[in-house]
Design an enzyme around this catalytic site. Structure first.
Site, mmCIF file in Angstrom:
data_model
loop_
_atom_site.group_PDB
_atom_site.id
_atom_site.type_symbol
_atom_site.label_atom_id
_atom_site.label_comp_id
_atom_site.label_asym_id
_atom_site.label_seq_id
_atom_site.Cartn_x
_atom_site.Cartn_y
_atom_site.Cartn_z
ATOM 1 N N PHE A 1 -3.606 -13.391 -32.295
ATOM 2 C CA PHE A 1 -4.390 -12.162 -32.292
ATOM 3 C C PHE A 1 -3.456 -10.978 -31.995
ATOM 4 O O PHE A 1 -2.624 -11.055 -31.090
ATOM 5 C CB PHE A 1 -5.513 -12.251 -31.254
ATOM 6 C CG PHE A 1 -6.512 -11.138 -31.387
ATOM 7 C CD1 PHE A 1 -7.551 -11.225 -32.293
ATOM 8 C CD2 PHE A 1 -6.389 -9.991 -30.621
ATOM 9 C CE1 PHE A 1 -8.462 -10.187 -32.429
ATOM 10 C CE2 PHE A 1 -7.302 -8.948 -30.760
ATOM 11 C CZ PHE A 1 -8.338 -9.053 -31.662
ATOM 12 N N ASP B 1 -5.269 -17.696 -24.017
ATOM 13 C CA ASP B 1 -6.295 -16.716 -24.351
ATOM 14 C C ASP B 1 -7.521 -17.500 -24.835
ATOM 15 O O ASP B 1 -7.450 -18.226 -25.828
ATOM 16 C CB ASP B 1 -5.776 -15.769 -25.443
ATOM 17 C CG ASP B 1 -6.731 -14.613 -25.711
ATOM 18 O OD1 ASP B 1 -7.948 -14.801 -25.528
ATOM 19 O OD2 ASP B 1 -6.261 -13.532 -26.117
ATOM 20 N N TYR C 1 -17.406 -10.064 -24.329
ATOM 21 C CA TYR C 1 -18.404 -9.598 -25.302
ATOM 22 C C TYR C 1 -18.593 -10.528 -26.493
ATOM 23 O O TYR C 1 -19.383 -10.234 -27.369
ATOM 24 C CB TYR C 1 -18.047 -8.185 -25.785
ATOM 25 C CG TYR C 1 -16.625 -8.014 -26.285
ATOM 26 C CD1 TYR C 1 -16.263 -8.424 -27.558
ATOM 27 C CD2 TYR C 1 -15.659 -7.449 -25.470
ATOM 28 C CE1 TYR C 1 -14.952 -8.276 -27.998
ATOM 29 C CE2 TYR C 1 -14.346 -7.303 -25.899
ATOM 30 C CZ TYR C 1 -14.002 -7.715 -27.166
ATOM 31 O OH TYR C 1 -12.718 -7.578 -27.609
ATOM 32 N N LYS C 2 -17.859 -11.648 -26.526
ATOM 33 C CA LYS C 2 -18.012 -12.585 -27.647
ATOM 34 C C LYS C 2 -19.051 -13.637 -27.273
ATOM 35 O O LYS C 2 -20.231 -13.321 -27.165
ATOM 36 C CB LYS C 2 -16.648 -13.158 -28.017
ATOM 37 C CG LYS C 2 -15.735 -12.069 -28.609
ATOM 38 C CD LYS C 2 -14.309 -12.513 -28.841
ATOM 39 C CE LYS C 2 -13.516 -11.371 -29.477
ATOM 40 N NZ LYS C 2 -12.072 -11.541 -29.371
ATOM 41 N N ARG D 1 -15.187 -14.882 -42.568
ATOM 42 C CA ARG D 1 -15.320 -15.651 -41.336
ATOM 43 C C ARG D 1 -16.794 -15.700 -40.922
ATOM 44 O O ARG D 1 -17.435 -14.667 -40.768
ATOM 45 C CB ARG D 1 -14.487 -14.958 -40.249
ATOM 46 C CG ARG D 1 -14.373 -15.727 -38.969
ATOM 47 C CD ARG D 1 -13.423 -15.050 -38.020
ATOM 48 N NE ARG D 1 -13.980 -13.809 -37.484
ATOM 49 C CZ ARG D 1 -13.579 -13.236 -36.356
ATOM 50 N NH1 ARG D 1 -12.588 -13.755 -35.654
ATOM 51 N NH2 ARG D 1 -14.128 -12.115 -35.928
HETATM 52 C C1 LIG Z 1 -11.180 -10.443 -29.375
HETATM 53 C C2 LIG Z 1 -9.839 -10.824 -28.860
HETATM 54 C C3 LIG Z 1 -9.139 -9.997 -27.985
HETATM 55 C C4 LIG Z 1 -9.685 -8.623 -27.661
HETATM 56 O O1 LIG Z 1 -9.007 -7.943 -26.671
HETATM 57 P P1 LIG Z 1 -9.654 -6.594 -26.108
HETATM 58 O O2 LIG Z 1 -8.720 -6.138 -25.094
HETATM 59 O O3 LIG Z 1 -11.022 -6.926 -25.623
HETATM 60 O O4 LIG Z 1 -9.796 -5.630 -27.248
HETATM 61 C C5 LIG Z 1 -7.944 -10.456 -27.468
HETATM 62 N N1 LIG Z 1 -7.445 -11.663 -27.814
HETATM 63 C C6 LIG Z 1 -8.099 -12.476 -28.689
HETATM 64 C C7 LIG Z 1 -7.539 -13.796 -29.046
HETATM 65 C C8 LIG Z 1 -9.303 -12.068 -29.238
HETATM 66 O O5 LIG Z 1 -9.935 -12.842 -30.112
#
Ligand SMILES: *Cc1c(COP(=O)(O)O)cnc(C)c1O
Length: 405
Positions: free
Chosen positions: A123, A192, A217-218, A364
């Site tokens: 990511f 992560d 938030y996911k 997706r």
């Molecule tokens: C969604 C996501 C993030 C998001 O990071 P934010 O700081 O909330 O914007 C980080 N890492 C992964 C792997 C994600 O899927």
């Protein structure tokens, strides 16, 4: 397939939980992996926090409504979902900021080593947060493809930083195996969990993980921009020094001392004042996911995605699946490669089937198991087949790119 779907829904022990979410009519929501749906209890809880705790209680609520321990309390409720102890998780900041704190802390704990090992295509924010520390002269980024990660571990590696379930493909790493290989090379590991926490059982302590971060938030349904969480194994608490030494991570913030002294436990990961409204909404989402249970959720998400693939076969659709075929090896999503993935995704959204597109060619579809039905799978597959068969996606309005894709 619709009949079979309805039978499966009738036999599904989790079917009642759909009603605990406020979902719009006419929408099949296949994007809970990007922004989780709204739990019904959230609005009332937010009203209470805003009207009573903030409006009436005002500053007294730091004590009376226990705002002061909200970050730790919500972290403690996330802990059992990810195989952590109750004092090993705190809900604070964003995933990006928590990555920064923990990458820097790992570098501090492995002095003499500078390499942060990750994979290409991780990511973006995970890779970008390494770049910031590289510029400060503190870190050096090394990327190795998934099958070459173990070979890339050597005496220079301070930290292995990986996302357990890949955001684009949904492929899942072997957390126990990679953690043990990294430890064998003297490196620490930061996982992560943004695409696994709240969707499947995660066992950080059984895997001897050192650090973890994840999104609120996911799959935790904490609302847009919800606070994230961070995990530090208890054995590292005393030696952990993160660089964002704000007053909320101080041992005694209300002594207003001129000198920083870190709080004894996980609280040292905090930085500034807790976002109380955000934490209140996140807490509702976390409690609901904990009530359903991550084992049951993962079982259902596997059944949903397997059924969706069966529906595609029934529709005689042959799409290139980039997620692993075996549902045990992927997260709660299916990703398909198609050169027109963007326009197809837009055409689906116009029909009320909300998935998402990931550059350059991935459609997706996320199967958040807490609120989706087998019926939704059959219907989504039918819409996808119609969009492809009729060439509906070729309409010009489906090719215009919005700011957020
Ligand atoms: C969604 C996501 C993030 C998001 O990071 P934010 O700081 O909330 O914007 C980080 N890492 C992964 C792997 C994600 O899927």
């Amino acid at each position: 397939m619709l009949d079979r779907a309805r039978e499966l829904d009738a036999a599904d022990p989790l079917s009642g939980y759909r009603d605990r979410f406020d979902l719009p009519d006419g929408v099949i929501y296949l994007d809970g992996n990007s922004l989780g749906a709204l739990p019904r209890a959230t609005s009332a809880r937010m009203q209470q926090v805003i009207r009573e705790e903030w409006g009436e209680g005002l500053i007294r609520s730091w004590n009376d409504a226990d705002w002061i321990s909200a970050a730790r309390r919500v972290g403690g409720k996330i802990a059992p979902l990810i195989g952590a102890g109750p004092r090993e998780v705190v809900a604070c900041d964003s995933t990006s900021v928590n990555l920064f704190k923990l990458i820097a802390a790992a570098l501090d704990m492995r002095s003499g080593r500078k390499v942060i090992l990750s994979e290409p295509g991780n990511f973006p924010t995970d890779l970008y947060m390494i770049a910031g520390l590289e510029r400060q002269g503190l870190a050096e980024r090394r990327l190795a493809e998934r099958d070459k990660l173990i070979g890339a571990l050597d005496d220079d590696v301070a930290l292995l930083l990986l996302t357990q379930v890949h955001y684009k493909s949904g492929a899942m790493h072997d957390m126990a195996g990679l953690t043990s290989a990294a430890h064998g090379a003297g490196a620490l590991v930061l996982w992560d969990l943004s695409h696994s926490g709240g969707a499947m059982p995660v066992d950080l302590n059984a895997c001897h993980a050192d650090f973890a971060v994840g999104c609120g938030y996911k799959y935790l349904n904490g609302g847009p921009g919800a606070p994230a969480y961070a995990f530090v194994a208890e054995r590292h608490h005393a030696a952990l020094h993160q660089p964002l030494t704000g007053w909320f991570g101080h041992a005694a913030p209300f002594e207003f001392s001129d000198d920083y002294a870190p709080a004894p436990g996980i609280d040292r990961l905090q930085c500034g004042t807790s976002p109380i409204l955000g934490l209140a909404a996140l807490e509702v989402g976390v409690e609901l996911i904990a009530e359903i249970g991550v084992d049951r959720l993962f079982g259902k998400s596997r059944a949903l995605s397997e059924f969706f693939l069966e529906c595609l076969v029934e529709q005689d659709l042959k799409l290139e699946l980039v997620s692993p075929q075996d549902s045990a090896e992927r997260g709660s999503q299916l990703s398909f490669r198609h050169p027109e993935a963007y326009a197809i995704c837009q055409a689906l959204i116009a029909r009320g089937v909300i998935g998402d597109f990931r550059d350059p060619d991935i459609l997706r579809l996320g199967f958040a198991p807490a609120y989706l039905r087998f019926e939704d799978m059959a219907e989504a597959a039918r819409h996808l087949a119609e969009v492809l068969r009729t060439g509906e996606w070729e309409r010009p309005e489906f090719r215009e790119r919005a700011a957020v894709t």
